[in-house]
Design an enzyme around this catalytic site. Structure first.
Site, PDB file in Angstrom:
ATOM      1  N   LYS A  25      45.299  47.575  43.134  1.00 39.76           N
ATOM      2  CA  LYS A  25      43.865  47.430  43.383  1.00 39.76           C
ATOM      3  C   LYS A  25      43.270  48.551  44.209  1.00 39.76           C
ATOM      4  O   LYS A  25      43.893  49.097  45.109  1.00 39.76           O
ATOM      5  CB  LYS A  25      43.615  46.099  44.104  1.00 39.76           C
ATOM      6  CG  LYS A  25      43.959  44.893  43.246  1.00 39.76           C
ATOM      7  CD  LYS A  25      42.864  44.588  42.278  1.00 39.76           C
ATOM      8  CE  LYS A  25      41.963  43.541  42.885  1.00 39.76           C
ATOM      9  NZ  LYS A  25      40.902  43.181  41.962  1.00 39.76           N
TER      10      LYS A  25
ATOM     11  N   SER B 122      44.662  45.762  47.998  1.00 39.18           N
ATOM     12  CA  SER B 122      44.891  44.332  48.072  1.00 39.18           C
ATOM     13  C   SER B 122      46.234  44.092  48.731  1.00 39.18           C
ATOM     14  O   SER B 122      47.166  44.873  48.544  1.00 39.18           O
ATOM     15  CB  SER B 122      44.876  43.733  46.667  1.00 39.18           C
ATOM     16  OG  SER B 122      45.610  42.525  46.643  1.00 39.18           O
TER      17      SER B 122
END
Ligand code: ARG
Length: 493
Positions: A318, A312
């Site tokens: 992420k 991300s």
């Protein structure tokens, strides 16, 4: 949109004028500033309106059929010579001209023209430039109607073979993972509620079966597809003494299609391919959904490799399963392609109608999408790492061996299954109240519900025993999974 189409759209065709108003288009046509198409313009006094060219031309996408178009023309030409319909000299000139065109297209030196509508007329016009009037003899006893039907059949047949090969690879990757995880225990689900323990290998083999049926559907539609429409001409056949069996054989078809009207109007083979593709896309999407779930924080059943994930731009932690999400999302395009073509076909009177030109973009898009998704899935499966600890731990919740307790009550105490089910339900309620697993309940507590229960019951309450005991054919016991793997290798690889 395919890469090819995109290239052309942003080049030749997109460079063509943006849509004009109908009035301006009519003015341009009236002014006669454009010749009628030289391939069929004999009857026409004025050229097409600009907007007519835009709605009519298919070259931006049907140029993908160039190899099939040339192969079909070669077979047709050879047959015309053999049947003494054209001279061997003209035949030789045509064949060498077609060779030149093929290499021009493959080396990117060919200029596709929207004014020549489609791939068939682009090739023929170039042939005339190269060899002169003999080019005009190639279209003897043929129409673009049987020509396009032929080209698309040949293209789709190759697409089916490509896709089947890719599916075999995906099955091989799944089987390899199943082999490594034949004893890895995980919860099996119904209603996405933990139901009974299964092995991860067993779960993966379910997809091997689904993909096996997908391959069967593809092979099945290929069989029906493999008849030649060439020689149907416009719709009624031809007065020339053609040899349809010869062209069918030369192009690898099993036989000529029996009815000339059907030959130019049939698009069943595309509907069948897209239907098989839509089911396949649905399977891939279900698997993709499981991968997305499995690598989420609630599960942590698998790790997808970095190669098939993204990060991300704002959240450093992420590791998103984008490839799986896209496989899930792209199923929509394939289902839409089937739906779109069904709607195109449903109101068409026999035989050919220009509506059918609308078959190609959904076909190409669906075929490209399926090939891409299967290949991406294969990569994800190969790289996927099963988190054995987490898989095993997930079976600790949800009283997942309750069915085993009920089966034990039937087997050892002779209870009818319905009653055993009821007794087990009460014991589960007890465990729930004490917030413990079934195998952690004291014997005395169970005996309060059913006095006949003995120490022996604990033997079936562990997930390992539960899994090993489901040794029925096609069941989840590691022994069955190993047998299924051996059989799957025989059947599919
Ligand atoms: N481009 C056309 C198609 O894709 C080829 C056949 C056109 N035939 C005709 N009679 N206009 O369907």
């Amino acid at each position: 949109m395919s890469a090819d189409t995109q290239k052309l759209r942003s080049g030749e065709t997109a460079a063509a004028a943006p849509p004009q108003t109908p009035a301006a288009a009519a003015d341009a046509a009236r002014a006669g500033d454009r010749d009628a198409n030289s391939m069929w313009g004999g009857r026409f006094a004025a050229g097409p309106a600009d907007v007519m060219e835009q709605i009519n031309a298919s070259i931006s996408f049907d140029q993908r059929l160039y190899a099939q178009d040339i192969a079909g023309s070669r077979a047709h030409c050879a047959m015309l010579v053999d049947q003494a319909i054209i001279s061997p000299e003209d035949g030789a000139a045509i064949l060498s001209g077609l060779d030149t065109i093929l290499s021009e297209i493959e080396s990117g030196r060919f200029t596709f023209k929207a004014s020549l509508e489609d791939i068939h007329m682009n090739v023929e016009a170039r042939l005339r430039e190269l060899i002169g009037d003999a080019a005009g003899r190639l279209h003897t006893a043929r129409s673009r109607n049987d020509q396009v039907a032929l080209d698309v059949r040949l293209w789709t047949r190759e697409a089916v073979d490509r896709l089947e090969d890719a599916l075999r690879e995906l099955q091989a990757a799944l089987i390899a993972q199943a082999e490594a995880e034949a004893e890895t225990i995980m919860p099996g689900y119904t209603h996405l509620q933990a139901a009974q323990p299964v092995t991860f290998g067993h779960h993966l083999l379910a997809y091997v079966e689904m993909l096996g049926r997908d391959r069967g559907r593809l092979r099945d539609c290929r069989k029906r597809m493999n008849e030649s429409p060439l020689g149907a001409a416009a719709l009624a056949g031809t007065s020339f003494p053609i040899d349809r069996a010869a062209t069918a054989k030369a192009l690898g078809f099993d036989r000529p299609m029996a009815n000339s009207i059907d030959a130019v109007s049939d698009r069943d083979y595309l509907l069948e391919f897209l239907a098989a593709g839509a089911i396949l896309a649905t399977h891939l999407s279900r698997f993709a959904e499981e991968l997305v779930l499995w690598c989420s924080a609630g599960f942590r059943f698998v790790q997808l490799s970095d190669a098939f994930s993204t990060g991300s731009s704002i959240m450093p932690q992420k590791h998103n399963p984008d490839a799986a999400e896209l496989v899930r999302g792209k199923a929509g395009r394939v289902v839409a392609a089937l739906n779109g073509l069904l709607i195109v076909m449903k109101g068409l009177p026999l035989s050919y109608g220009k509506d059918m030109q609308e078959d190609k973009e959904p076909l190409f898009d669906a075929a490209d999408t399926l090939q891409l998704c299967v290949t991406a899935m294969t990569g994800m499966v190969r790289d996927m790492k099963a988190e054995r600890e987490a898989l095993r731990q997930a079976t600790d919740q949800g009283f997942i061996t309750a069915t085993d307790l009920a089966d034990w009550l039937v087997r050892k105490l002779g209870l009818p299954f319905r009653q055993a089910h009821h007794v087990t339900g009460s014991i589960v309620r007890l465990a729930e109240a004490r917030d413990c697993a079934l195998e952690d309940l004291p014997l005395a507590a169970m005996q309060e519900v059913e006095a006949g229960i003995t120490e022996e019951v604990f033997e079936v309450l562990t997930v390992e025993k539960a899994v090993a005991s489901r040794n029925s054919e096609g069941g989840t016991a590691p022994a069955q999974v190993r047998a299924a793997i051996a059989a799957a290798k025989e059947r599919f690889l």
